[in-house]
Design an enzyme around this catalytic site. Structure first.
Site, PDB file in Angstrom:
ATOM      1  CG  HIS B  70      58.426  36.752  13.545  1.00 50.51           C
ATOM      2  ND1 HIS B  70      57.778  36.778  12.621  1.00 50.51           N
ATOM      3  CD2 HIS B  70      59.279  37.294  13.960  1.00 50.51           C
ATOM      4  CE1 HIS B  70      59.022  37.526  11.425  1.00 50.51           C
ATOM      5  NE2 HIS B  70      59.897  37.410  13.050  1.00 50.51           N
ATOM      6  NE  ARG B  72      53.765  41.271  14.839  1.00 53.12           N
ATOM      7  CZ  ARG B  72      53.864  42.036  14.478  1.00 53.12           C
ATOM      8  NH1 ARG B  72      53.376  43.412  15.061  1.00 53.12           N
ATOM      9  NH2 ARG B  72      53.621  42.482  13.272  1.00 53.12           N
ATOM     10  CD  GLU B  73      54.147  35.334  13.311  1.00 52.81           C
ATOM     11  OE1 GLU B  73      54.721  34.047  13.614  1.00 52.81           O
ATOM     12  OE2 GLU B  73      54.494  36.755  12.466  1.00 52.81           O
ATOM     13  NE  ARG B 128      58.610  41.227  12.805  1.00 51.07           N
ATOM     14  CZ  ARG B 128      58.701  40.703  11.660  1.00 51.07           C
ATOM     15  NH1 ARG B 128      57.292  40.229  11.104  1.00 51.07           N
ATOM     16  NH2 ARG B 128      59.045  40.615  10.298  1.00 51.07           N
ATOM     17  CG  ASN B 145      62.249  34.895   9.857  1.00 52.86           C
ATOM     18  OD1 ASN B 145      63.099  33.813  10.193  1.00 52.86           O
ATOM     19  ND2 ASN B 145      61.326  35.105   9.304  1.00 52.86           N
ATOM     20  NE  ARG B 146      62.732  40.711   7.392  1.00 56.23           N
ATOM     21  CZ  ARG B 146      62.059  39.544   6.631  1.00 56.23           C
ATOM     22  NH1 ARG B 146      61.597  38.547   7.672  1.00 56.23           N
ATOM     23  NH2 ARG B 146      60.164  40.068   6.915  1.00 56.23           N
ATOM     24  CG  HIS B 197      56.846  32.875  11.016  1.00 57.99           C
ATOM     25  ND1 HIS B 197      57.471  33.630  11.249  1.00 57.99           N
ATOM     26  CD2 HIS B 197      58.513  31.899  11.014  1.00 57.99           C
ATOM     27  CE1 HIS B 197      58.635  33.654  11.690  1.00 57.99           C
ATOM     28  NE2 HIS B 197      58.801  32.393  11.331  1.00 57.99           N
ATOM     29  CB  SER B 198      50.227  32.432  12.159  1.00 58.34           C
ATOM     30  OG  SER B 198      50.539  33.525  13.084  1.00 58.34           O
ATOM     31  CE1 TYR B 249      55.882  41.177   3.217  1.00 62.64           C
ATOM     32  CE2 TYR B 249      58.488  40.563   3.287  1.00 62.64           C
ATOM     33  CZ  TYR B 249      56.893  40.179   4.127  1.00 62.64           C
ATOM     34  OH  TYR B 249      56.757  40.672   5.130  1.00 62.64           O
ATOM     35  CD  GLU B 271      54.198  33.605   7.334  1.00 63.12           C
ATOM     36  OE1 GLU B 271      53.035  34.426   8.178  1.00 63.12           O
ATOM     37  OE2 GLU B 271      55.510  34.296   7.242  1.00 63.12           O
TER      38      GLU B 271
END
Lengths: 93, 310
Positions: B70, B72-73, B128, B145-146, B197-198, B249, B271
């Protein structure tokens, strides 16, 4: 270059499943152009959402009308971005 | 004047070009240990580069680490840079790292989503996804990541190309994802996948697409508990841990679920900091503390993988 002047990031704390459902409803309202940094999932977990300037008042009004607790994490996103950019430029110099 | 990887400012955020250039100097500084592999190209034609840490042998058991899928992390990519340097510097000095690299290889992809990363520097710091076009939509990009073939299209992902959690038209549609899939499958001996990730300070493991516990739940949970405890011992940073579905989730199509379903038992996702005050805009002054504490958790996982062959 997209700017984020006036964008705010809110941290929302839910107390029960009903409030989580309210936030999921909010998430589905595309015209608000919300960017959920952490999506609503369970009452114990906070929700962080970036809100464009034009939607800030609507979202806050919605949360207050539902009695959902929130706090402002980032007052003005662009200000933070400018600081980050400056830090990178400083480092490069 | 010859460049040196030691002259690099690890406490600052950097552009793609700066990081790619630094990777070359790291390879130059550690020619017997570090090499660079190109595993593919991004949608916009950028190289997908992986650092290989190896002391020899062929198709040794390996650990895969990726950061910044991602875009932006930024703390993730910055931690990836620091970690690469740490691995190289500690070989021959730290007994754990030395034992690890004497028996296993480590692959580290620091910029797993280069198109997105460049876009965060040039146009939209909050970007992202990837940057590939979507048929029938003006919205660009897929959430990488999906996009994995693990419960693809299920809960926690979206079929709307304008959504930040858009799963894409089909599994592994994104070149950035497909490159990793092909690499791990082609290698055939990857024993651990760690996807970084973050933010929100968590150490997570499969499953994300279902709340059913994985067969290795107990062992993963114990390992995660130790890792976050050792991480916290550095600066007191508190992490939660557990399966993705239980801890945050239900999220379908994630990297570590795919890896686990491929038989890579030790599949984790981190994360990193912080808990929300700055989110994706974590100040650069926190890069070194974040990377330093993360190292403890990474080392715990890597040493466990070394000591528990399967």
């Amino acid at each position: 270059l997209e700017t984020f002047v006036g964008h705010q990031v809110l941290r929302i704390k839910t107390r029960n499943e009903e409030e989580v459902r309210q936030l999921q409803l909010l998430e589905s309202l595309e015209h608000l152009e919300l960017d959920f940094w952490i999506s609503p999932s369970a009452p114990a977990l906070p929700v962080d959402v970036r809100i464009p300037a034009a939607s800030v008042q609507s979202v806050k009004a919605f949360l207050e009308s539902q009695g959902i607790e929130y706090s402002v994490l980032i007052e003005d996103l662009q200000k933070l971005l400018d600081e980050e950019k400056e830090a990178m430029a400083r480092s490069r110099r | 004047v010859k460049r040196s990887s030691r002259a690099f400012d690890f406490s600052s955020y950097h552009t793609l070009d700066e990081i790619y250039s630094w990777m070359d100097t790291l390879v130059e500084d550690h020619p017997g240990l570090v090499s660079k592999i190109r595993i593919g190209q991004s949608y916009e034609g950028r190289d997908l580069l992986v650092l290989k840490f190896s002391t020899g042998g062929s198709a040794r058991p390996a650990i895969w680490v990726d950061t910044g899928i991602h875009s932006r992390e930024w703390i993730s990519q910055a931690t990836g840079v620091w970690t690469a340097n740490k691995i190289a510097e500690e070989y021959g000095r730290d007994p754990s790292v030395t034992a690890l690299l004497d028996n296993m290889d480590v692959f580290l992809e620091i910029i797993a989503n280069p198109d997105g990363f460049v876009f965060t520097h040039s146009s939209d710091r909050m970007w992202r996804k990837t940057r590939s076009p979507n048929t029938g939509s003006t919205c660009l990009g897929v959430d990488p990541n999906r996009n994995w073939d693990a419960g693809f299209g299920g809960d926690g992902s979206s079929g709307d190309p304008c959504s930040d959690i858009y799963h894409g038209p089909f599994p592994h549609s994104e070149r950035e994802v497909k490159a990793i899939v092909d690499f791990i499958r082609g290698h055939g001996n990857v024993k651990s996948v760690i996807s970084i990730h973050s933010y929100s300070q968590m150490l997570l493991f499969p499953y994300g697409y279902t709340s059913v516990p994985s067969p290795d739940y107990q062992e993963m949970n114990e390992l995660a508990k130790k890792a976050v405890s050792d991480l916290a011992a550095v600066y007191g940073t508190k992490y939660t841990f557990g399966s993705i579905a239980d801890t945050i989730y239900t999220a379908a199509g994630t990297t570590v679920d795919w890896a686990y379903d491929q038989g890579v038992k030790y599949s984790f996702t981190l994360e990193l900091r912080d808990t929300g005050r700055h989110g994706f805009l974590l100040p650069s002054s926190q890069i070194l503390p974040t990377a330093t504490e993360t190292w403890q958790a990474l080392l715990d996982i890597m040493v466990h993988v070394l000591e528990h062959p399967y």
